[in-house]
Design a protein around this motif. Structure first.
Motif, PDB file in Angstrom:
ATOM      1  N   PRO A 121      87.989 -51.610  74.058  1.00 51.21           N
ATOM      2  CA  PRO A 121      88.142 -51.949  75.481  1.00 51.21           C
ATOM      3  C   PRO A 121      86.827 -52.371  76.117  1.00 51.21           C
ATOM      4  O   PRO A 121      85.768 -51.812  75.811  1.00 51.21           O
ATOM      5  N   TRP A 123      85.273 -53.084  80.039  1.00 53.74           N
ATOM      6  CA  TRP A 123      85.433 -52.929  81.484  1.00 53.74           C
ATOM      7  C   TRP A 123      84.322 -53.725  82.146  1.00 53.74           C
ATOM      8  O   TRP A 123      83.144 -53.505  81.867  1.00 53.74           O
ATOM      9  N   VAL A 328      88.474 -44.099  79.803  1.00 55.32           N
ATOM     10  CA  VAL A 328      88.827 -45.175  78.869  1.00 55.32           C
ATOM     11  C   VAL A 328      88.222 -44.892  77.493  1.00 55.32           C
ATOM     12  O   VAL A 328      88.889 -45.029  76.459  1.00 55.32           O
ATOM     13  N   GLN A 334      93.209 -47.210  80.457  1.00 51.51           N
ATOM     14  CA  GLN A 334      92.853 -48.590  80.131  1.00 51.51           C
ATOM     15  C   GLN A 334      91.860 -49.112  81.177  1.00 51.51           C
ATOM     16  O   GLN A 334      91.822 -48.617  82.309  1.00 51.51           O
ATOM     17  N   THR A 338      89.410 -55.894  83.883  1.00 51.63           N
ATOM     18  CA  THR A 338      89.486 -56.429  82.532  1.00 51.63           C
ATOM     19  C   THR A 338      88.573 -57.643  82.349  1.00 51.63           C
ATOM     20  O   THR A 338      88.009 -58.189  83.305  1.00 51.63           O
TER      21      THR A 338
END
Length: 364
Positions: A121, A123, A328, A334, A338
């Protein structure tokens, strides 16, 4: 992930990087384990904030530290995409990437190629979302307005601060003011309006700041003021007013959203360290709801923990952002901002830069 402590690796520890370090130090269950900062002065300052962190001589050396659970990238704007590519190649960890995500259309294409294959992920650090008055503003939008049709942001603030190597004085490094400074606001526009932009119109330029500065004989070309109007697919409209030679104001940011039921506003002061001491205590953030029926504004102060105000210049938002990012990293959430969000914010900024330079509307 069930670890008690999340270990950060940090790439870049200039002014903003040091703000992140101070906020991570306040965060239970997290610590900075390793730092890569090529400037000796900044590296020593970072070490003073995070004395137990290992100073590394390269990104590769930093990524070789086995205990790392995540990365924070706070390097100059134009380095973000190449560093993301290096991390992707060597050890793709969960990442908090400072804004702006990239600075040019070419970098945007490079980023698109990386995004599909990065397995962890990412961010994008849009701190303004997490300022308590802005978060309250967003939470109350629908109730206050009945659906936003018009949204405006006014930022009247201090000039760009000095940075290592004076990189932030030139568009080639920053992407331009409407990317470097204003991608936060374009992100807020999409968040508030829940729609994507279709047209951008801008008028902006360099009127006051940095005109008497020279770096290797070169005059800075970074803009200090402008207006941007954005039309959205939903039919809503948004406007930004920026002035970076108005630091004498009581509030630095003023947000206003209007819909068929009424209006909501947020007022956010600038960094407390810049407030004149002879004027006493710095202003407190405020949110005001003004319904159409029955008429009568309702104002609420939004105080921020003094320890968080002391730790940085962003009204406590850096701490709250890290709180969520750690979740996260632990696999419990999540990313809320994004890569797609970060890319849209830059795309809007580049379109605004183009519109201001050409005098033409830019279609997205």
């Amino acid at each position: 992930m069930s670890k008690d402590i999340i270990n950060y690796g940090v790439i870049g520890c200039g002014m903003m990087g040091q703000e992140h370090l101070r906020n991570i130090a306040l965060l239970p269950g997290a610590r900075v384990a390793a730092i890569f900062e090529p400037n000796d002065l900044m590296a020593n300052a970072a070490k003073a904030i995070a004395p137990n962190a290992k100073l590394c001589g390269s990104i590769a050396e930093l990524l070789a530290q086995e205990e790392l659970d995540c990365l924070l990238v706070v390097s100059p704007n134009h380095m973000h995409v190449s560093q993301l590519a290096e991390v992707a190649r060597l050890r793709p960890l969960p990442m908090l990437m400072e804004k702006p995500l990239y600075t040019s259309e070419e970098q945007g294409r490079q980023l698109a190629a990386l995004r599909a294959d990065y397995p962890a992920p990412v961010w994008v650090a849009m701190e303004y979302r997490y300022m308590p008055p802005v978060a309250t503003f967003v939470e109350q939008l629908e109730r206050a307005t009945g659906g936003v049709t018009m949204f405006s942001i006014r930022e009247h603030r201090f000039p760009f601060l000095p940075k290592v190597g004076d990189w932030n004085r030139f568009n080639r490094n920053t992407g331009g003011t409407l990317v470097e400074k204003c991608c936060h606001f374009f992100d807020l526009m999409r968040l508030v309006l829940q729609s994507d932009p279709v047209r951008v119109m801008a008028s902006a330029g360099q009127m006051v700041n940095h005109l008497d500065e020279r770096y290797d004989g070169e005059t800075p070309d970074i803009w200090d003021s402008g207006y941007v109007i954005v039309d959205f697919a939903s039919g809503a409209r948004a406007m930004l007013e920026l002035c970076m030679y108005a630091e004498g104001a009581r509030y630095q940011e003023e947000l206003s959203a209007v819909g068929p039921k009424g209006k909501i506003e947020a007022f956010v002061p600038g960094p407390g360290r810049f407030w004149p001491t002879h004027l006493g205590v710095p202003p407190t953030s405020q949110v005001i709801v003004s319904p159409r029926h029955p008429k009568g504004p309702q104002a609420v102060d939004i105080p921020v923990d003094p320890a968080l105000l002391e730790a940085g210049d962003h009204n406590g938002s850096t701490f709250y952002q890290h709180q969520r990012f750690v979740q996260v990293v632990r696999g419990l959430a999540q990313p809320e901002v994004t890569l797609d969000d970060g890319a849209w914010a830059v795309r809007m900024g580049l379109a605004a830069q183009q519109s201001a330079m050409t005098g033409q509307v830019v279609q997205l």
